[in-house]
Design a protein around this motif. Structure first.
Motif, PDB file in Angstrom:
ATOM      1  N   GLN A 108       5.261   2.947 -12.703  1.00 36.30           N
ATOM      2  CA  GLN A 108       4.338   2.913 -13.512  1.00 36.30           C
ATOM      3  C   GLN A 108       3.190   1.992 -13.159  1.00 36.30           C
ATOM      4  N   ALA A 109       3.579   0.829 -12.295  1.00 37.32           N
ATOM      5  CA  ALA A 109       2.569   0.028 -11.638  1.00 37.32           C
ATOM      6  C   ALA A 109       2.058   0.153 -10.317  1.00 37.32           C
ATOM      7  N   GLY A 110       2.211   1.623  -9.954  1.00 32.44           N
ATOM      8  CA  GLY A 110       1.715   2.092  -8.652  1.00 32.44           C
ATOM      9  C   GLY A 110       2.480   1.692  -7.434  1.00 32.44           C
ATOM     10  N   TRP A 111       3.824   1.276  -7.561  1.00 35.03           N
ATOM     11  CA  TRP A 111       4.453   0.752  -6.661  1.00 35.03           C
ATOM     12  C   TRP A 111       3.795  -0.467  -6.128  1.00 35.03           C
ATOM     13  N   ILE A 112       3.532  -1.422  -6.868  1.00 29.34           N
ATOM     14  CA  ILE A 112       2.476  -2.448  -6.659  1.00 29.34           C
ATOM     15  C   ILE A 112       2.812  -3.583  -7.238  1.00 29.34           C
TER      16      ILE A 112
END
Length: 378
Positions: free
Chosen positions: A93-97
């Protein structure tokens, strides 16, 4: 990132990290000194072990470059932030960040976080992580500050739901340079838009060989410099709630640097510990006392080092002053030895073919770019 790619590269530098979401007491920008802010965005997907390795070993060398920088005759404060992206262990959900750190001057904390990074395959969303770095970090509004993003990786710059062109343009509009570091050959970096990202962000498109060993020349001064670095730790006076953790972190990062000593990290760290940018005033009384606003009598007796608790107030200040003088003498000796070391290395390096590794491309870039903000390098 495709597992078939060679092991890749690790990025910059620096300085400033918070534990998973943040450490308490980190400096914001209350400084009136010249300011350097560097955000490092590192791809930690499967093939990035080489990148992380270079970052671990060259952090101190990169930071040391700013000890030679001056703006109107004054050395800058260096703040570093760190993001990782492209790792399957992170949130989809966090863009893999993940924001590993906010801006900080705590160099030991930066090193600790770099050594803790692990790789795992994932999707590398360059546009998204640049956008996060812009929105989630506290960038200085000063037009005199050198502010730069270094993003490193090897998959297409176009991946992900956030169009890279928008955050790169937004960064440029705010006076924040976007430098892109492609781990691989130049042609692929051009074709996969890494060069275009740098163009839009008013930065440099850089290419590194993440598997190339960092050039390092062993010098006669190395052993004495390393010993003095260890001896320096005895001049630190840990105090308060952060004292024990800070002292432990310092010793651990000495040990971490020793694990990559063959790349020069141990010597570079010693030199960094002898510069004004290595300041631990949040847990060390010697550095804390350099601040005119610091009041020793405001520190609880139980928060003082054991050796100081039985001393009268005047004796406590004398104790700090003595440690400060001991430290200054050791730092001066390290810098003297390093000056001789650099001459020796320069002579030896004449026969060494230059390589595009993390330290060389970042140092060359910051030297060139910071001049536009009236920084000069000794």
């Amino acid at each position: 990132m495709k597992v078939s790619f060679l092991k890749l590269f690790t990025l910059t530098i620096t300085v400033s990290l918070l534990a998973t979401a943040g450490a308490k007491g980190e400096p914001r920008f209350t400084t009136k000194k010249p300011l350097v802010q560097v955000a490092i965005l590192i791809d930690t997907s499967n093939s990035m072990d080489g990148l992380i390795s270079q970052a671990k070993s060259q952090l101190w060398k990169i930071v040391n470059e700013f000890s030679h920088a001056r703006q109107n005759g004054e050395m800058p404060e260096v703040q570093v932030a760190l993001f990782e992206y492209g790792n399957n262990d992170l949130s989809a959900q966090a863009g893999w960040i993940r924001k590993v750190s906010d801006f900080t001057t705590d160099l030991d904390l930066i090193s600790e976080k770099l050594f803790a990074l692990k790789t795992n395959g994932g999707e590398e969303y360059c546009g998204w992580v640049i956008k996060d770095a812009l929105n989630r970090l506290e960038w200085s509004p000063s037009s005199r500050a050198y502010k730069a993003i270094f993003i490193a990786g090897n998959e297409p710059f176009t991946q992900g739901p956030v169009d890279y062109t928008d955050p790169c343009k937004a960064a440029k509009a705010r006076g924040i340079i976007v430098n892109t570091i492609h781990c691989g050959d130049e042609r692929t970096g051009v074709d996969t838009m890494w060069r275009d990202g740098a163009r839009l962000g008013d930065g440099k498109f850089l290419v590194i060989d993440q598997d190339r060993a960092v050039a390092y020349v062993e010098a006669p001064q190395d052993q004495e410099i390393a010993k003095l670095s260890s001896d320096l730790n005895d001049t630190y006076l840990a105090y308060g709630h952060a004292g024990a953790a800070g002292s432990t972190r310092q010793e651990m990062q000495d040990r971490n640097a020793a694990t990559v000593a063959s790349s020069g990290a141990l010597v570079a760290r010693a030199v960094a510990k002898s510069s004004a940018n290595y300041n631990n005033g949040n847990w060390d009384l010697v550095d804390a006392a350099k601040d005119k606003k610091f009041k020793l009598d405001a520190v609880k007796e139980t928060d003082l080092p054991a050796a100081m608790q039985a001393l009268p107030p005047a004796g406590r200040q004398e104790f700090i002053d003595k440690k400060s003088q001991e430290r200054a003498a050791m730092q001066a000796k390290i810098n003297e030895l390093n000056a001789a070391r650099e001459k020796f290395v320069a002579a030896q390096m004449k026969s060494v073919i230059g390589t595009n590794t993390l330290d060389t491309v970042v140092i060359t870039t910051v030297r060139e770019q910071a001049q536009a903000w009236a920084f000069t390098f000794e």
